[in-house]
Scaffold this motif. Structure first.
Motif, PDB file in Angstrom:
ATOM      1  N   UNK A 257      50.787 -23.237  14.608  1.00 16.47           N
ATOM      2  CA  UNK A 257      51.201 -24.055  15.752  1.00 16.47           C
ATOM      3  C   UNK A 257      52.350 -23.439  16.546  1.00 16.47           C
ATOM      4  N   UNK A 258      53.367 -22.928  15.855  1.00 11.02           N
ATOM      5  CA  UNK A 258      54.501 -22.364  16.613  1.00 11.02           C
ATOM      6  C   UNK A 258      54.091 -21.076  17.326  1.00 11.02           C
ATOM      7  N   UNK A 259      53.072 -20.401  16.810  1.00 13.57           N
ATOM      8  CA  UNK A 259      52.546 -19.224  17.486  1.00 13.57           C
ATOM      9  C   UNK A 259      51.883 -19.581  18.803  1.00 13.57           C
ATOM     10  N   UNK A 260      51.301 -20.786  18.857  1.00 21.62           N
ATOM     11  CA  UNK A 260      50.671 -21.222  20.108  1.00 21.62           C
ATOM     12  C   UNK A 260      51.714 -21.366  21.218  1.00 21.62           C
ATOM     13  N   UNK A 261      52.937 -21.726  20.833  1.00 24.41           N
ATOM     14  CA  UNK A 261      54.003 -21.788  21.848  1.00 24.41           C
ATOM     15  C   UNK A 261      54.218 -20.406  22.456  1.00 24.41           C
ATOM     16  N   UNK A 262      54.189 -19.385  21.620  1.00 27.75           N
ATOM     17  CA  UNK A 262      54.398 -18.014  22.096  1.00 27.75           C
ATOM     18  C   UNK A 262      53.237 -17.595  23.002  1.00 27.75           C
ATOM     19  N   UNK A 263      52.028 -18.038  22.658  1.00 23.71           N
ATOM     20  CA  UNK A 263      50.833 -17.640  23.400  1.00 23.71           C
ATOM     21  C   UNK A 263      50.531 -18.571  24.575  1.00 23.71           C
ATOM     22  N   UNK A 264      51.355 -19.597  24.756  1.00 27.59           N
ATOM     23  CA  UNK A 264      51.025 -20.622  25.761  1.00 27.59           C
ATOM     24  C   UNK A 264      50.896 -20.027  27.162  1.00 27.59           C
ATOM     25  N   UNK A 265      51.696 -19.047  27.467  1.00 25.48           N
ATOM     26  CA  UNK A 265      51.694 -18.495  28.828  1.00 25.48           C
ATOM     27  C   UNK A 265      50.308 -17.960  29.214  1.00 25.48           C
ATOM     28  N   UNK A 266      49.745 -17.005  28.465  1.00 27.86           N
ATOM     29  CA  UNK A 266      48.399 -16.567  28.853  1.00 27.86           C
ATOM     30  C   UNK A 266      47.337 -17.659  28.716  1.00 27.86           C
ATOM     31  N   UNK A 267      47.495 -18.565  27.758  1.00 26.77           N
ATOM     32  CA  UNK A 267      46.449 -19.581  27.545  1.00 26.77           C
ATOM     33  C   UNK A 267      46.316 -20.506  28.759  1.00 26.77           C
ATOM     34  N   UNK A 268      47.437 -20.919  29.330  1.00 21.79           N
ATOM     35  CA  UNK A 268      47.364 -21.830  30.481  1.00 21.79           C
ATOM     36  C   UNK A 268      46.656 -21.170  31.661  1.00 21.79           C
ATOM     37  N   UNK A 269      46.831 -19.864  31.826  1.00 22.78           N
ATOM     38  CA  UNK A 269      46.168 -19.208  32.954  1.00 22.78           C
ATOM     39  C   UNK A 269      44.741 -18.798  32.598  1.00 22.78           C
ATOM     40  N   UNK A 270      44.489 -18.466  31.323  1.00 32.90           N
ATOM     41  CA  UNK A 270      43.106 -18.187  30.913  1.00 32.90           C
ATOM     42  C   UNK A 270      42.237 -19.428  31.108  1.00 32.90           C
ATOM     43  N   UNK A 271      42.869 -20.611  31.058  1.00 33.80           N
ATOM     44  CA  UNK A 271      42.131 -21.843  31.356  1.00 33.80           C
ATOM     45  C   UNK A 271      41.595 -21.788  32.796  1.00 33.80           C
TER      46      UNK A 271
END
Lengths: 193, 580
Positions: B76-90
């Protein structure tokens, strides 16, 4: 429903023991769930794993007070988890003692006469010198399988079922020593009666 | 393949493989780590450890756009680190299927916080699936790729400690090999400048409506009808807990897809039952949705937002059974500790002795915070030790000479290096200790850029930590053995006095690495032991007191010799070498 709880200290091999039990129940055609503990608790912390088998298992966790058999790799852990055993249930415990850090630093004391306390609470209790037997095999790492061998008397199933489970769960190069450990544990409980 | 037992994470890996996934990039994090370890055993899948979760997801996005089914796994805390690309990959969507697994840790078995990752699905407008056992882990991982391609979206797969780390029955099948999709340049879809992003945002909203229809109709969400006086809406491990607690005394709406949530089918289920409960660990995510639909539901008013639920708790709340009594006896706790022979122990002893203020980080060495070492003052997240040291000494320059950061090798590459760049760039003071134990320790020995080996154990370039630190502009870099207590203390005094950033690499391999040899166990000779307890101050689990004198448990001792260095009376020797 079969509910087995394995309690120990990080590094003692509760995980392997739970995997062997899982393989046993799978091979006899029961639904089975095994909960494992990884991470922080491997560093010498208290570790508990659950093995549940039956027609259909929902939660991997055993509800409190429904454990039938507690397999404790260390005395204090037997004491910690014995209240989870249901009335009439059984405990197979090792005589091994591993002091927790608050005891080492003198903040608290290690309870005395744990085996008597566990025996005295109305559960069928079997005390096994699992660590000493493993030392005799020149490999202290197999004390988990010694204890499991003892517990196998209470779990049931033919020796071949257990041997197949060992083969599934143990790396080939450690299979022989684990077989010996299992057999000595099984014999130890027989001697106990 | 015949029915077998698999760990949830192992089943996810199998599902990836069966789905024809070709590319996996992850950073280890309990309880997610084994997904990537297991998938690396399949030769058809390229799998790697990335330096952090942001890099891992960006790599997976690249692989998807290039036409291969791709995956990234994290906690879960790793998802915070990856949140930046994930929001735009959406926004960009995918070419070949893209799946990101996130393993939450209800109960914080090995995490610094308890985080409900479902909020990310809603915030990023991405579909999220949640399996409840190993069979579903395999099935959902496989179907997540189909969903991803059908709706041009990354798909989140939510796991939890109890699903990731439980074994249950699984029937594997064969791999569906998939050719790479042809690559087509499409800047309007993949280059998210504002003009393109505005168009894609509209596509995301349209997609979410289509996905709601999937939630209404797909087999991810199922209804199980028993006694209709009690209705339960639940997903994942909470469903299994509810099923355990209530059995056939309740009917269930089991959600396998937890975002977007269905509306019509939830309303229909609510109409069938007398009282509707939402049983979900952590936040009131599903409950809030039900309330928005105007459904009368019971949820967090009855259940805690903390930790894992037990069947007894659920029974007590819903059936009014008596809650089980707490274990009465006061039994000594058994907190995790640094292993006997851990190379970090000597360093923490020195930090404790010198009474330094220490900004800490995530890894085994966080255990240096526990008594008797008590050597860490602050610990936030991966990489935070270095950056928070900078902030600390800027505000308290008078403490710059007594404040250090400690960080592990893998954590340093994850996100410590940027903090060090910041220290140099902004002319900070302070000393950073890189605890290089030659492996990623806490998660169970994963390779990293400085070990010289890949995930598969193939030799690769070995990152030179000292050269890296010098390259970002640190003028003072030195390497020491953390077991050399006197030299470590002297070096710390020197570095802390220097008015510039400095780095000490405390280098000694993890004692659990197979190539690290166990030395002869040590023993304490009773006559020479004065009972001063100096050896007890290092918190080694092998040392114990037996009345007045100390003893060493030979089955635990690895002969590191740290305690012998602390004994002023020369009472500790390798076994068999005691003085008369």
């Amino acid at each position: 429903m079969k509910n087995l709880l394995i309690a120990g200290v990080g590094g003692q091999g509760s995980l392997l023991a739970s995997r062997i039990l899982g393989a046993v129940y799978l091979s006899v055609g029961m639904d089975v769930k095994v909960s494992e503990v990884h991470g922080m608790s491997q560093r010498g912390g208290s570790v508990i794993t659950y093995v549940r088998a039956g027609d259909k298992v929902a939660s991997p966790l055993i509800p409190e007070g429904e454990t039938e058999l507690l397999i404790a790799l260390e005395q204090l852990e037997a004491l910690r988890w014995m209240s989870h055993v249901r009335p009439g249930g059984a405990v197979v415990m090792s005589t091994q003692i591993i002091l927790p850090m608050p005891v080492i630093t003198g903040q608290t004391a290690y309870p005395e006469n744990i085996a008597d306390a566990v025996c005295g609470c109305g559960l069928q209790t079997y005390v096994v010198q699992a660590h000493d037997i493993a030392v005799g095999l020149s490999d202290t790492r197999v004390s988990n399988v010694v204890l499991l061998g003892a517990a196998s008397r209470l779990v049931g199933f033919a020796p071949e079922v257990w041997d197949d489970a060992l083969r599934v769960a143990v790396k080939p190069r450690f299979l022989e020593i684990n077989r010996q450990a299992f057999a000595l544990g099984r014999a130890a409980l027989e001697a106990e009666g | 393949m015949a029915e077998t037992m698999m760990l949830g994470n192992q089943a996810v890996a199998r599902g990836l493989w069966e789905a024809g996934c070709r590319f996996v990039s992850s950073y280890p994090g309990t309880p997610s780590t084994e997904i990537t370890e297991y998938v690396s055993e399949y030769p058809e899948v390229y799998a790697e450890w990335a330096p952090n979760e942001k890099v891992a997801v960006e790599a997976a996005v690249g692989a998807s756009v290039a036409g291969a089914r791709a995956f990234s796994g994290m906690k879960h805390v790793g998802l915070n680190v990856a949140a930046d690309p994930i929001f735009t990959a959406a926004y960009t969507g995918v070419s070949a299927g893209l799946v990101v697994a996130v393993a939450d840790d209800q109960g914080m078995h090995s995490s610094q916080n308890e985080q409900d990752s479902r909020h990310y699905a809603r915030a990023a407008k991405l579909p999220m699936l949640e399996p409840s056992d190993s069979a579903e882990c395999l099935d959902f991982a496989r179907r997540a790729f189909d969903l991803s391609e059908a709706h041009d979206t990354p798909v989140l797969l939510r796991l939890s400690t109890r699903v990731s780390h439980s074994q249950s029955r699984v029937t594997p099948s064969e791999r569906q090999e998939r050719e790479r999709r042809p690559y087509q340049k499409d800047a309007g879809k993949y280059v998210m400048v504002p003009a393109a992003a505005r168009v894609r945002h509209a596509a995301v909203e349209t997609r979410l409506t289509a996905l709601t229809e999937v939630a209404e109709t797909s087999a991810f969400n199922t209804v199980e009808r028993h006694d209709k006086r009690i209705g339960v809406v639940a997903a994942g491990i909470a469903y299994q807990t509810a099923r355990e607690a209530l059995g056939e005394k309740a009917s269930y709406f089991k959600l396998g897809m937890i975002w977007p949530l269905p509306e019509a089918s939830l309303r229909a289920f609510a109409a069938e039952v007398d009282t509707l409960f939402v049983i979900e660990e952590l936040d009131d995510f599903i409950e809030t949705h039900c309330r928005k639909l105007g459904l009368a539901v019971q949820g967090k008013a009855l259940f805690s937002p903390l930790g894992e639920y037990t069947a007894e708790q659920v029974r007590a709340v819903i059936l009014g059974t008596e809650a089980p009594a707490q274990t009465p006896a006061a039994i000594p706790g058994r907190p995790p500790v640094l292993c006997p022979g851990c190379p970090h122990r000597g360093l923490f002893h020195v930090l404790h002795k010198m009474k330094l203020t220490v900004t800490g980080d995530i890894g085994c060495y966080t255990l240096g915070a526990s008594p008797p070492l008590s050597a860490i003052d602050l610990c936030i997240c991966m990489g935070a030790s270095v950056s928070s040291l900078h902030g600390f000494v800027q505000v308290r320059p008078e403490m710059a000479g007594q404040t250090v950061a400690v960080i592990g090798d893998s954590t340093f590459f994850h996100s410590g290096i940027t903090g060090l760049i910041n220290m140099v760039y902004n002319k900070s003071h302070g000393t950073v200790l890189i605890l290089d134990n030659a492996i990623t320790g806490m998660t169970g020995h994963q390779q990293n850029p400085a070990t010289g080996l890949t995930l598969q154990g193939v030799p690769t370039h070995k990152l030179d930590i000292e050269a890296l630190c010098r390259a970002v502009g640190v003028g003072r870099v030195r390497v020491l053995d953390p077991h050399d207590l006197a030299e470590m203390e002297a070096a710390l005094r020197e570095e802390l006095a220097a008015p510039e950033p400095s780095v000490i690499v405390a280098r000694r391999p993890c004692v659990l690495l197979p190539y690290v040899k166990r030395e002869t166990p040590l023993a304490i000779d009773g006559p020479n032991c004065r009972g001063c307890r100096a050896c007890m101050n290092i918190g080694c689990p092998a040392i114990r007191t037996d009345g007045r004198v100390m003893t060493i448990d030979r089955s635990l001792c690895v002969g590191c010799g740290l305690c012998a260095r602390l004994c002023r009376f020369g009472a500790i020797h390798p076994e068999g070498e005691q003085k008369a």
